[in-house]
Design a protein around this motif. Structure first.
Motif, mmCIF file in Angstrom:
data_model
loop_
_atom_site.group_PDB
_atom_site.id
_atom_site.type_symbol
_atom_site.label_atom_id
_atom_site.label_comp_id
_atom_site.label_asym_id
_atom_site.label_seq_id
_atom_site.Cartn_x
_atom_site.Cartn_y
_atom_site.Cartn_z
ATOM 1 N N UNK A 94 58.313 -50.138 57.700
ATOM 2 C CA UNK A 94 58.296 -49.324 56.486
ATOM 3 C C UNK A 94 59.061 -48.007 56.614
ATOM 4 N N UNK A 95 58.935 -47.339 57.751
ATOM 5 C CA UNK A 95 59.517 -46.002 57.888
ATOM 6 C C UNK A 95 61.033 -46.118 58.030
ATOM 7 N N UNK A 96 61.735 -45.523 57.081
ATOM 8 C CA UNK A 96 63.192 -45.629 57.070
ATOM 9 C C UNK A 96 63.782 -44.320 56.573
ATOM 10 N N UNK A 97 64.707 -43.760 57.346
ATOM 11 C CA UNK A 97 65.325 -42.507 56.942
ATOM 12 C C UNK A 97 65.820 -41.758 58.163
ATOM 13 N N UNK A 191 58.345 -37.010 51.713
ATOM 14 C CA UNK A 191 59.758 -36.923 52.096
ATOM 15 C C UNK A 191 60.503 -38.223 51.833
ATOM 16 N N UNK A 192 59.807 -39.177 51.193
ATOM 17 C CA UNK A 192 60.387 -40.449 50.735
ATOM 18 C C UNK A 192 60.889 -41.318 51.884
ATOM 19 N N UNK A 193 60.127 -41.336 52.960
ATOM 20 C CA UNK A 193 60.415 -42.295 54.026
ATOM 21 C C UNK A 193 59.906 -43.692 53.652
ATOM 22 N N UNK A 197 53.624 -47.858 47.291
ATOM 23 C CA UNK A 197 52.963 -49.116 47.645
ATOM 24 C C UNK A 197 52.792 -49.227 49.159
ATOM 25 N N UNK A 198 53.841 -48.940 49.896
ATOM 26 C CA UNK A 198 53.757 -49.022 51.360
ATOM 27 C C UNK A 198 52.829 -47.936 51.919
ATOM 28 N N UNK A 203 47.579 -46.532 54.311
ATOM 29 C CA UNK A 203 46.300 -45.834 54.163
ATOM 30 C C UNK A 203 45.125 -46.806 54.303
ATOM 31 N N UNK A 204 45.282 -48.014 53.822
ATOM 32 C CA UNK A 204 44.212 -49.004 53.984
ATOM 33 C C UNK A 204 43.960 -49.307 55.464
ATOM 34 N N UNK A 205 45.022 -49.277 56.252
ATOM 35 C CA UNK A 205 44.834 -49.461 57.695
ATOM 36 C C UNK A 205 44.104 -48.272 58.307
#
Length: 328
Positions: A94-97, A191-193, A197-198, A203-205
């Motif tokens: 998920x983390x991209x940037x 910071x829009x990484x 939804x992601x 957060x559920x984890x």
């Protein structure tokens, strides 16, 4: 946790020999007094056997309840394993940037720090635990962990000095670390990484980690009800006090070695019942760090290896190996 195929007989006996020795002395005193002094102090075996059946049922209830606590603890850490792997895979995907590799490593390391702090908290001593056995066990290594400089020394490998300093004085370090993880994820979302939804999936984890931590703390901080534990030991003592008197009723007409073998048989019966009670007693607290606890150090190391391999990290530590058949 003991991981070899079976406990050896002498290993088991050495762990539980005190009731046998005391029972043997007690039985020989009664049998010797009856033989030398002509005392006729005995009780018919039939009512004693009924008491023994009742005590055996009660010990069975206690042991089943104790096993449930141990198995629940293992399932809790099994859930932590699964959620941790999902968390690692999610942040890698998920983390991209800009500087995403550094950020992913930061999140992974903070999660390992949470595992470390939780492990230390669960190994703190409680008044009802066998802390003296943990410290001087003949066969098992010392695995007691507590809030000392050792925890901070371990956290240095995963957290910044500023974050560690902010944790000082906190009652529940693991909770604070996971709170910081949640705040950091929100900052990365801002910071829009990754998108909303992601972020909600991550957060559920976090919620699942808090849930499993709370379940583990419930077992750690709420002992097996003392009325059940205390009744089991006192019923066992009462029954075992009657055992030699009941065997005297059977052995009074015997002669020679048959008479003198009866105290040994009495001691064996006493040992068996106290062994059953002791097994339940040592299964009540699966995080105390004794012979039969859940190997949370090994499980935590396994999670760390999995997550750090996901990010192709350097200097990944090896898996925890057993010591004399015991896994930490």
């Amino acid at each position: 946790m003991y991981i070899k195929r079976n406990y050896g007989f002498w290993m088991t006996f050495n762990w539980s020999k005190k009731p046998f020795i005391l029972g043997l002395i007690y039985s020989f005193v009664l049998f010797g007094g009856s033989y030398l002094l002509g005392l006729t102090v005995y009780i018919p075996w039939q009512p004693i056997s009924i008491i023994g059946i009742a005590v055996a049922f009660y010990l069975g209830f206690k042991n089943n309840s104790s096993y449930d606590r141990t198995w629940e603890a293992r399932k809790i850490y099994g859930g932590i394993v699964n959620s941790s792997r999902s968390f690692g895979a999610a942040i890698v995907a998920f983390v991209s940037g800009p500087k995403s590799d550094e950020l992913i490593k930061e999140l992974v390391y903070r999660h390992v720090a949470w595992l470390t702090a939780l492990r230390h908290q669960l190994r703190l001593s409680r008044p009802w635990e066998h802390s003296e056995e943990r410290l001087k066990g003949r066969y098992s290594p010392t695995v007691c962990e507590a809030y000392t400089d050792k925890l901070e020394l371990e956290l240095v490998d995963y957290l910044s000095k500023e974050e560690i300093s902010a944790l000082n004085g906190k009652t529940n370090t693991a909770t604070q670390i996971m709170k910081n993880q949640s705040i950091r994820l929100q900052e990365l979302r801002n910071e829009e990484y990754f998108e909303d939804f992601r972020h909600m999936e991550l957060h559920q984890l976090i919620v699942s980690f808090f849930t499993d931590q709370g379940k583990a703390e419930r077992i750690k901080n709420f002992p097996f009800p003392r009325q059940y534990a205390s009744t089991a030991i006192w019923l066992t003592i009462v029954f075992c006090a009657f055992v030699p008197l009941g065997l005297l009723d059977i052995a009074k007409s015997m002669e020679g070695w048959l008479y003198w073998i009866s105290p040994v048989i009495s001691a064996l019966i006493i040992w068996v019942f106290f062994l059953m009670e002791k097994i339940g007693d040592y299964s009540e607290n699966p995080f105390e760090g004794t012979y039969n606890d859940v190997p949370i150090t090994s499980i935590s190391r396994g999670i760390e290896i999995d997550l750090r391999e996901m990010i192709d990290d350097d200097n990944i530590p090896p898996a925890i190996s057993d010591e004399n058949g015991f896994l930490l």
